[in-house]
Design an enzyme around this catalytic site. Sequence first.
Site, PDB file in Angstrom:
ATOM      1  N   ASP A   1      23.042  -4.729 -10.474  1.00 57.81           N
ATOM      2  CA  ASP A   1      24.331  -5.058  -9.856  1.00 57.81           C
ATOM      3  C   ASP A   1      25.378  -5.436 -10.905  1.00 57.81           C
ATOM      4  O   ASP A   1      25.036  -5.694 -12.059  1.00 57.81           O
ATOM      5  CB  ASP A   1      24.164  -6.263  -8.918  1.00 57.81           C
ATOM      6  CG  ASP A   1      23.449  -5.890  -7.632  1.00 57.81           C
ATOM      7  OD1 ASP A   1      23.436  -4.702  -7.274  1.00 57.81           O
ATOM      8  OD2 ASP A   1      22.894  -6.812  -6.990  1.00 57.81           O
TER       9      ASP A   1
ATOM     10  N   TYR B   1      12.138  -9.256 -14.601  1.00 51.79           N
ATOM     11  CA  TYR B   1      13.444  -9.869 -14.829  1.00 51.79           C
ATOM     12  C   TYR B   1      13.272 -11.287 -15.371  1.00 51.79           C
ATOM     13  O   TYR B   1      12.251 -11.937 -15.100  1.00 51.79           O
ATOM     14  CB  TYR B   1      14.234  -9.968 -13.520  1.00 51.79           C
ATOM     15  CG  TYR B   1      14.826  -8.661 -13.032  1.00 51.79           C
ATOM     16  CD1 TYR B   1      16.137  -8.321 -13.338  1.00 51.79           C
ATOM     17  CD2 TYR B   1      14.077  -7.782 -12.246  1.00 51.79           C
ATOM     18  CE1 TYR B   1      16.688  -7.132 -12.882  1.00 51.79           C
ATOM     19  CE2 TYR B   1      14.627  -6.586 -11.788  1.00 51.79           C
ATOM     20  CZ  TYR B   1      15.942  -6.272 -12.104  1.00 51.79           C
ATOM     21  OH  TYR B   1      16.490  -5.106 -11.666  1.00 51.79           O
TER      22      TYR B   1
END
Lengths: 282, 282
Positions: free
Chosen positions: B51, B127
């Site tokens: 994003d 992540y």
Amino acid sequence: MRIRLDIAYDGTHFRGWARQPGLRTVQETLEAALGRVLGGEPRLVVAGRTDAGVHATGQVAHVDLDDAQRERVRAGRARGGQGEDAVSALATRLTGVVGAYSDVVVTRTLEAPAGFDARFSAVWRRYAYRIADAVAGYDPLERHRTTTVRARLDAEVMDAAARSLIGLHDFAAYCKPREEATTIRTLLEFDWHRDEQGVLVANVKADAFCHSMVRALVGACVAVGEGRLGRDDIVEIRDSRERVPEVKVLAARGLTLTEVGYPADDLLEQRAEQTRARRALP
Amino acid sequence: MRIRLDIAYDGTHFRGWARQPGLRTVQETLEAALGRVLGGEPRLVVAGRTDAGVHATGQVAHVDLDDAQRERVRAGRARGGQGEDAVSALATRLTGVVGAYSDVVVTRTLEAPAGFDARFSAVWRRYAYRIADAVAGYDPLERHRTTTVRARLDAEVMDAAARSLIGLHDFAAYCKPREEATTIRTLLEFDWHRDEQGVLVANVKADAFCHSMVRALVGACVAVGEGRLGRDDIVEIRDSRERVPEVKVLAARGLTLTEVGYPADDLLEQRAEQTRARRALP
């Protein structure tokens, strides 16, 4: 009443520490924030006047408060966090003024001990210089505080070369000359290592630094690490007291002031007097 | 001929990975650079469509080359560094195009093994999420990749809470819903620790993530670390499959895609077929 401020900044978008008309500097930004919180025109005295683009994680400054400002520090106590005294709360209030995710922050404020002078009481300054060479590779997330060198540098040779420069010497060959300013300094520590990401990090500590000294010293080591200069050459250059074109002054981007050292509280005033007397000599 | 690209970027000034008309995105920037080096209109397929504002140190993509582009890869060999093959030299040439100190870099290029698909062959993504709370303090030099939380967070409680969410579950409560998309995922690792600077770092690994899942999961842990939610609450919320206002989706700024996992070369094609089949189900 004198307040000690511990300060950190990303120097990328500052034109250095010192006030300059019309330019964004760290001093101007912090003095404006202090003025908003305390009123008047607070003036900061700093340990290390960093150049444009140079960063700090351990900068130290002081500010003297008049009676009205002292009263406004005390009045701020109520707004501080739990258990915070009024002076400590000042750092929190300054953070509120500079805003979230600012490129400068006051990490701590405390009442300075008697005789403390951020500039003249300091007995040493420590800098770090970061280089990403072909071994480390390029990390965009670290680009604002790391200088890129295309070559593959020999970290062991650079470390040995750096250590050979340590001691009390005239560093004129590694300084930008300024009139009437001595270039004699005591280099206390100078070494290189690779961090976990492979980035070459220099640790440089001295009683004080003349202008662009750290960036010239690391530039000399890069020349050694690339094989352009021999390890002995950089000692010979130092002792020649003449600047040479082989030694490049590296970019400000890689340089961070990490720590300033002060003596024990009962020696602060004596140290400040000594430093002032020495600097006043012709 | 298919090329695998390993990619790193500072997401701050990108509107995410995926092409969007008129906006600066990582995909558009890299495809333009590839087009300048190889000609034509190269199209990238990526492992993790990040994003806006999300960073990457270990992103992976692939591009398919036609005969003319393949010839231009081979012709670039001469310009590569010593010992570099033509495909590896492509990364160096792309670095030249995006420029020094760019916020995106291709860290490696290599010819993809048979059956490799950057998106569909991937078996897991990892992540990291970074939070500076009152214990860590604020570091301006890390502000672009660290989220600030004012409270003092309990790292041990957050770590225990995170681990309690691991496993194959429906994570609808921690996803932004998308029509026709499953929210069943296998959360393989989820834990917290403080790094040397005291910054809280989450490690989150899953076979795949639904939209905003990492940022909601870390948001749930912050609620636990602040004492707003109990450790058991976040498992109950997960099992309710309903989003709740106590779980905030934290800012993109703290999130970095660090690693993408692929199976051994002889399993690449099989894995890609499995994934395509699963995603195609209603």
